[in-house]
Enzyme design. Sequence first.
Site, mmCIF file in Angstrom:
data_model
loop_
_atom_site.group_PDB
_atom_site.id
_atom_site.type_symbol
_atom_site.label_atom_id
_atom_site.label_comp_id
_atom_site.label_asym_id
_atom_site.label_seq_id
_atom_site.Cartn_x
_atom_site.Cartn_y
_atom_site.Cartn_z
ATOM 1 N N ASP A 93 0.738 -1.185 -0.009
ATOM 2 C CA ASP A 93 -0.037 0.021 0.092
ATOM 3 C C ASP A 93 0.885 1.216 -0.032
ATOM 4 O O ASP A 93 2.083 1.122 0.417
ATOM 5 C CB ASP A 93 -0.832 -0.036 1.269
ATOM 6 C CG ASP A 93 -2.212 1.105 1.128
ATOM 7 O OD1 ASP A 93 -2.993 0.858 1.815
ATOM 8 O OD2 ASP A 93 -2.298 1.621 -0.014
ATOM 9 N N SER A 94 0.349 2.274 -0.514
ATOM 10 C CA SER A 94 1.238 3.657 -0.694
ATOM 11 C C SER A 94 1.452 4.364 0.364
ATOM 12 O O SER A 94 2.399 5.290 0.508
ATOM 13 C CB SER A 94 0.703 4.593 -1.526
ATOM 14 O OG SER A 94 -0.889 4.864 -1.092
ATOM 15 N N GLY A 96 -0.679 6.480 2.114
ATOM 16 C CA GLY A 96 -1.497 7.555 2.428
ATOM 17 C C GLY A 96 -2.366 7.485 3.574
ATOM 18 O O GLY A 96 -2.579 8.163 4.377
ATOM 19 N N PHE A 97 -2.879 5.752 3.629
ATOM 20 C CA PHE A 97 -3.994 5.732 4.890
ATOM 21 C C PHE A 97 -3.323 5.797 5.923
ATOM 22 O O PHE A 97 -3.857 6.418 6.892
ATOM 23 C CB PHE A 97 -4.521 4.117 4.302
ATOM 24 C CG PHE A 97 -5.749 3.903 5.329
ATOM 25 C CD1 PHE A 97 -5.317 3.148 6.530
ATOM 26 C CD2 PHE A 97 -6.976 4.100 5.202
ATOM 27 C CE1 PHE A 97 -6.432 2.796 7.368
ATOM 28 C CE2 PHE A 97 -7.888 3.675 5.954
ATOM 29 C CZ PHE A 97 -7.605 2.940 7.042
ATOM 30 N N GLN A 191 -11.672 6.940 -5.025
ATOM 31 C CA GLN A 191 -12.061 7.725 -4.028
ATOM 32 C C GLN A 191 -13.710 8.068 -4.270
ATOM 33 O O GLN A 191 -14.533 7.640 -5.269
ATOM 34 C CB GLN A 191 -11.233 8.606 -3.453
ATOM 35 C CG GLN A 191 -9.830 7.921 -2.976
ATOM 36 C CD GLN A 191 -9.842 7.219 -1.678
ATOM 37 O OE1 GLN A 191 -10.930 7.134 -1.121
ATOM 38 N NE2 GLN A 191 -8.784 6.548 -1.517
ATOM 39 N N GLY A 218 -11.204 3.963 0.314
ATOM 40 C CA GLY A 218 -12.078 5.054 1.069
ATOM 41 C C GLY A 218 -13.329 4.267 1.612
ATOM 42 O O GLY A 218 -14.413 5.008 1.790
ATOM 43 N N ASP A 268 -7.967 -7.258 1.360
ATOM 44 C CA ASP A 268 -6.792 -7.420 2.215
ATOM 45 C C ASP A 268 -7.696 -7.064 3.567
ATOM 46 O O ASP A 268 -8.443 -6.008 3.785
ATOM 47 C CB ASP A 268 -5.626 -6.700 2.027
ATOM 48 C CG ASP A 268 -5.683 -5.115 2.482
ATOM 49 O OD1 ASP A 268 -6.566 -4.451 1.892
ATOM 50 O OD2 ASP A 268 -5.482 -4.692 3.612
HETATM 51 C C1 LIG Z 1 -9.439 -1.300 7.380
HETATM 52 N N1 LIG Z 1 -10.048 -0.430 6.355
HETATM 53 C C2 LIG Z 1 -9.336 0.056 5.203
HETATM 54 N N2 LIG Z 1 -7.950 -0.044 4.905
HETATM 55 C C3 LIG Z 1 -7.829 0.831 3.848
HETATM 56 C C4 LIG Z 1 -6.702 1.022 3.159
HETATM 57 C C5 LIG Z 1 -5.510 0.159 3.524
HETATM 58 C C6 LIG Z 1 -4.655 0.332 4.842
HETATM 59 C C7 LIG Z 1 -3.611 -0.478 5.045
HETATM 60 O O1 LIG Z 1 -3.210 -0.605 6.277
HETATM 61 C C8 LIG Z 1 -2.643 -1.677 6.517
HETATM 62 O O2 LIG Z 1 -3.853 -2.496 7.403
HETATM 63 C C9 LIG Z 1 -4.248 -1.818 8.410
HETATM 64 C C10 LIG Z 1 -2.153 -2.403 5.416
HETATM 65 O O3 LIG Z 1 -1.145 -2.285 4.937
HETATM 66 C C11 LIG Z 1 -0.446 -3.286 4.663
HETATM 67 C C12 LIG Z 1 -3.541 -1.892 4.406
HETATM 68 O O4 LIG Z 1 -3.300 -1.978 3.097
HETATM 69 C C13 LIG Z 1 -6.653 2.068 2.520
HETATM 70 N N3 LIG Z 1 -5.542 2.225 1.651
HETATM 71 C C14 LIG Z 1 -5.322 3.234 0.868
HETATM 72 N N4 LIG Z 1 -4.010 3.696 0.227
HETATM 73 N N5 LIG Z 1 -6.474 4.000 0.335
HETATM 74 C C15 LIG Z 1 -7.778 3.853 0.894
HETATM 75 O O5 LIG Z 1 -8.679 4.385 0.485
HETATM 76 C C16 LIG Z 1 -7.719 2.930 1.915
HETATM 77 C C17 LIG Z 1 -8.884 2.391 2.675
HETATM 78 C C18 LIG Z 1 -8.997 1.406 3.565
HETATM 79 N N6 LIG Z 1 -9.986 0.986 4.342
#
Ligand SMILES: CNc1nc2c(CC[C@H]3O[C@@H](OC)[C@H](OC)[C@@H]3O)c3nc(N)[nH]c(=O)c3cc2[nH]1
Length: 374
Positions: A93-94, A96-97, A191, A218, A268
């Site tokens: 994942d990038s 951002g979250f 998004q 999102g 995931d």
């Molecule tokens: C749980 N709900 C949720 N997760 C999300 C994640 C991954 C979280 C990332 O956090 C780690 O897990 C906690 C993982 O990282 C390895 C996952 O890819 C998201 N990632 C991005 N880039 N954009 C989103 O809109 C987004 C939305 C989410 N909603």
Amino acid sequence: MTVPNHFELLGTDGAARTGRLTTPHGVVRTPAFMPVGTAGAMKGLHWREVRDAGADIVLGNTYHLMLRPGAERIAALGGLQRFTTWNGPMLTDSGGFQVMSLAQLRKVNEQAVTFRSHIDGAALELSPERAIEVQRLLGSDIAMQLDECVRLPADHADIERAMQLSLRWAERCKRAFETAPDGYMLFGIVQGGDVPELRHDSARGLIDIGFHGYAIGGLAVGEPQEVMLAMIEEAAPILPADRPRYLMGVGTPEDILEAVARGIDMFDCVMPTRNGRHGLAFTQYGPINLRNAKHADDPRPLDEESDWPSTRNYSRAYLHHLVKSSETLGAMLLSEINTAYYQRLMRDIRAAIAAGRFEEFRLRTREAWERGDL
Ligand SMILES: CNc1nc2c(CC[C@H]3O[C@@H](OC)[C@H](OC)[C@@H]3O)c3nc(N)[nH]c(=O)c3cc2[nH]1
């Protein structure tokens, strides 16, 4: 120039699909559940257990790994696969979250997200270009664009601002990714919050830019399940049918069944390992909370019909004891058992779609959960 397509659709059943995604480190069978190894490890599991459970691909995270041990260090040590010894496909994942959820003192502007590390307070900048550079240094097979994920509920203006910024960042990520070797992939992230028109605009904007696959982001950020499912129904049909669709951060076994029925291919979630560490076991009868005293004298295994040895070989009484005693083995066993349950669920979903009986499988599985633990 069209973006190469490494996804092969093998079968459909209604909106549900089964396929194969070919990556530089191996093939991913879809629908796929990707265990989350955020900081380069699957908490409580050996990699061989992840592989034996049936996982083809695991997740890593730019935010965590760039803070510690550092992307340049991992690259110097041969990349994420060699560093961790997981030699299969990896999606990262990038970040951002995580910046929005973990970092202190963060600020988003057109250029980047600037934040202070939650580990040592160092001031850092994560731009679309740096997010791509980090994922290239990690060597991940599938990179994600840098985006801004808005938690729900949120006001329309903020959802629109974040969606438009994410589209501009998608364009910059695509340009920064141009020099990646053949076979490596970049996914865009839809998004638009809980606003159908913004979901449409985001999906169409990403398609115009062109990606190897498309994530729906999102969601799973606090909205009710029906809102999540409604937004999937708005976005999935617009996304190219011949490319993979990844629903980020989802979810429970029920969420996964409902999302597969609406055309999602990849998932995931930290649930199998995180809930496992807290004593929750996922079974064909639904979730079983092993902290509950009712298990203290129960000699039965979690599920004697399971083909996963640990799910058959340990009594509920023993697992209850381990959990109540906070024995590390309890967290290890339940993380392993839950990871295996999710992978078997995906295996059964793939088979049901291939046989044209996914709807019957979905209903029968939900009935078993509703009947609960006998
Ligand atoms: C749980 N709900 C949720 N997760 C999300 C994640 C991954 C979280 C990332 O956090 C780690 O897990 C906690 C993982 O990282 C390895 C996952 O890819 C998201 N990632 C991005 N880039 N954009 C989103 O809109 C987004 C939305 C989410 N909603």
